[in-house]
Design an enzyme around this catalytic site. Structure first.
Site, short mmCIF file in Angstrom:
data_model
loop_
_atom_site.label_atom_id
_atom_site.label_comp_id
_atom_site.label_asym_id
_atom_site.label_seq_id
_atom_site.Cartn_x
_atom_site.Cartn_y
_atom_site.Cartn_z
N GLU A 45 39.54 -0.66 56.43
CA GLU A 45 39.83 -0.08 55.12
C GLU A 45 40.28 -1.19 54.19
OE1 GLU A 45 43.53 2.37 53.10
OE2 GLU A 45 43.06 2.77 55.20
N ARG A 64 44.18 -2.25 45.72
CA ARG A 64 45.48 -2.56 45.10
C ARG A 64 45.47 -3.83 44.27
NH1 ARG A 64 49.28 -1.73 50.47
NH2 ARG A 64 48.91 0.51 50.76
N LYS A 109 45.27 11.42 56.74
CA LYS A 109 46.11 10.24 56.92
C LYS A 109 47.57 10.68 56.74
CE LYS A 109 47.24 6.11 54.16
NZ LYS A 109 46.72 5.18 53.15
#
Length: 211
Positions: free
Chosen positions: A41, A45, A127
């Protein structure tokens, strides 16, 4: 369409990466592949994250986009080659956009109310984030009672010492973590260290499977 649940269940490990730019993305991807892990993943950001994701997706790596919080980010991530989408929270518009595009989505949950919305949206794998602050393995056990069909990918504050306590739970498909390729290791270009950490984690998981 990527069968994300099968991929997660096979490796039981989801590296959470903060990488920027194609050259760094490619180097990290090669390090993970060398260790035998074809899944990762890339969090959105930092500037250059999508370029890193694009370069990684061009290799034999199944790459997801993380920290996706808007439908527009879903579009840009998929255009860059993301095979799945990960979100820190549960946002119906993000889930629905992923469905429109035929891309698996792993939305974040932290409460029973989040899980009720997940059920309403037809989401079966979530998640759990931030896993350590939400309650760790004990929280997974508690959530499993009223939501027995839900599968979890805990992420946040997890390292090698916590792997076994999570992966021993039937409801946990895989564990996500940034310790495999932390920012300082990536910044130093220590690709062999990423391979070492990943191999070590996969070996630990294999040992747990035979117990």
């Amino acid at each position: 369409m990527t069968d994300l649940d099968s991929l997660l269940a096979r490796g039981r490990l989801l590296p959470v990466l903060t990488v920027a730019g194609p050259s760094i993305g490619s180097a990290v991807a090669e390090a993970l592949l060398t260790a035998g892990l074809p899944l990762a993943e890339v969090t959105l950001r930092v500037d250059g994250a999508l370029e890193a994701l694009r370069a990684m997706a061009a290799l034999e790596l199944t790459v997801g986009a993380g920290t996706v919080v808007t439908p527009d980010q879903v579009d840009r991530a998929v255009e860059a080659g993301a095979s799945f989408v990960v979100s820190p929270g549960l946002h119906a518009a993000v889930v629905e956009r992923c469905r429109d595009l035929g891309v698996p989505v792993l939305p974040g949950i932290a409460t029973a109310s989040d899980l009720m919305l997940a059920v309403e949206l037809g989401v079966e794998t979530v998640k759990m984030f931030p896993a350590d602050l939400v309650g760790g393995p004990a929280a997974v056990k508690a959530f499993t009672g009223p939501f027995p069909a839900m599968r979890f990918v805990p992420t946040g504050g997890i390292g090698p010492a916590q792997l076994s306590s999570y992966l021993s739970l039937p409801a946990v498909l895989a564990v996500g973590g940034s310790w495999l390729a932390p920012r300082d290791v990536v910044a130093a270009g220590r690709w062999d260290e990423i391979t070492r950490r990943t191999r070590q984690a996969l070996q630990q998981i294999d040992e747990e499977r035979v117990r």
